[in-house]
Design a protein around this motif. Structure first.
Motif, PDB file in Angstrom:
ATOM      1  N   ASP A  79       1.087  41.231  -3.768  1.00  0.00           N
ATOM      2  CA  ASP A  79       1.969  42.390  -3.964  1.00  0.00           C
ATOM      3  C   ASP A  79       2.791  42.215  -5.234  1.00  0.00           C
ATOM      4  O   ASP A  79       2.936  43.144  -6.025  1.00  0.00           O
ATOM      5  CB  ASP A  79       2.905  42.580  -2.770  1.00  0.00           C
ATOM      6  N   GLU A 120      -9.096  43.643  -3.642  1.00  0.00           N
ATOM      7  CA  GLU A 120     -10.065  44.650  -3.210  1.00  0.00           C
ATOM      8  C   GLU A 120      -9.760  45.194  -1.807  1.00  0.00           C
ATOM      9  O   GLU A 120     -10.347  46.189  -1.403  1.00  0.00           O
ATOM     10  CB  GLU A 120     -11.470  44.053  -3.228  1.00  0.00           C
ATOM     11  N   ASP A 121      -8.849  44.567  -1.086  1.00  0.00           N
ATOM     12  CA  ASP A 121      -8.512  44.980   0.278  1.00  0.00           C
ATOM     13  C   ASP A 121      -7.059  45.449   0.297  1.00  0.00           C
ATOM     14  O   ASP A 121      -6.143  44.646   0.105  1.00  0.00           O
ATOM     15  CB  ASP A 121      -8.708  43.797   1.235  1.00  0.00           C
ATOM     16  N   SER A 122      -6.833  46.719   0.526  1.00  0.00           N
ATOM     17  CA  SER A 122      -5.478  47.276   0.482  1.00  0.00           C
ATOM     18  C   SER A 122      -4.556  46.678   1.545  1.00  0.00           C
ATOM     19  O   SER A 122      -3.335  46.741   1.416  1.00  0.00           O
ATOM     20  CB  SER A 122      -5.522  48.797   0.631  1.00  0.00           C
ATOM     21  N   ARG A 123      -5.123  46.082   2.586  1.00  0.00           N
ATOM     22  CA  ARG A 123      -4.301  45.452   3.627  1.00  0.00           C
ATOM     23  C   ARG A 123      -3.802  44.074   3.215  1.00  0.00           C
ATOM     24  O   ARG A 123      -2.881  43.532   3.810  1.00  0.00           O
ATOM     25  CB  ARG A 123      -5.090  45.313   4.933  1.00  0.00           C
ATOM     26  N   ARG A 143       0.447  42.748  -8.156  1.00  0.00           N
ATOM     27  CA  ARG A 143       0.181  44.178  -8.359  1.00  0.00           C
ATOM     28  C   ARG A 143       1.357  44.851  -9.053  1.00  0.00           C
ATOM     29  O   ARG A 143       1.177  45.624  -9.991  1.00  0.00           O
ATOM     30  CB  ARG A 143      -0.109  44.859  -7.019  1.00  0.00           C
ATOM     31  N   ASN A 172      -2.098  39.289   5.511  1.00  0.00           N
ATOM     32  CA  ASN A 172      -1.462  40.602   5.608  1.00  0.00           C
ATOM     33  C   ASN A 172       0.041  40.472   5.823  1.00  0.00           C
ATOM     34  O   ASN A 172       0.733  41.446   6.083  1.00  0.00           O
ATOM     35  CB  ASN A 172      -2.108  41.471   6.687  1.00  0.00           C
TER      36      ASN A 172
END
Length: 118
Positions: free
Chosen positions: A102, A58-61, A105, A83
């Motif tokens: 990553d 939910e957090d793109s960072r 995803r 991060n």
């Protein structure tokens, strides 16, 4: 948003199509491993791996997550959103696991693309 919802359903086991199911043997998951450094957020109340990964998604960072389960001799339980993945430290401790989000995803994008192109 649709892709994220499908991804979350896959992670929580609500979607069972063999083309998009993620298993616990996933190459993106590293049991008994801690990603050291790069702490973005510490969530002490989360002790469920799927919830920890979901919060990272939910957090793109966020690119990785380490979950440490409570042990009597260990006070550092919780979900560590990352991060960066500076070092992967392999441990004898069975109460921790890290997920390269990553990688997850990327893997899910490929599987979802293959699924929708059939």
């Amino acid at each position: 948003m649709i892709t994220l919802l499908v991804l979350l359903k896959v992670l929580t086991g609500l979607l069972t199509d063999s083309n998009v199911t993620v298993t616990s043997e996933n190459v993106c998951r590293l049991p008994q491993t801690e990603f050291s450094g790069g702490d973005l957020l510490y969530l002490s109340d989360i002790t469920d791996e799927r919830e920890c990964v979901q919060r990272c998604l939910e957090d793109s960072r966020c690119i990785a997550a380490t979950l440490v389960l409570p042990l009597p001799e260990n006070d550092s339980k919780g979900c560590y959103l990352k991060n960066s993945r500076r070092w992967a430290i392999v441990s004898n401790e069975t109460n921790m696991a890290s997920v390269n989000v990553d990688c997850l995803r990327d893997q899910m994008n490929i599987k979802l693309w293959d699924h929708f192109c059939q």
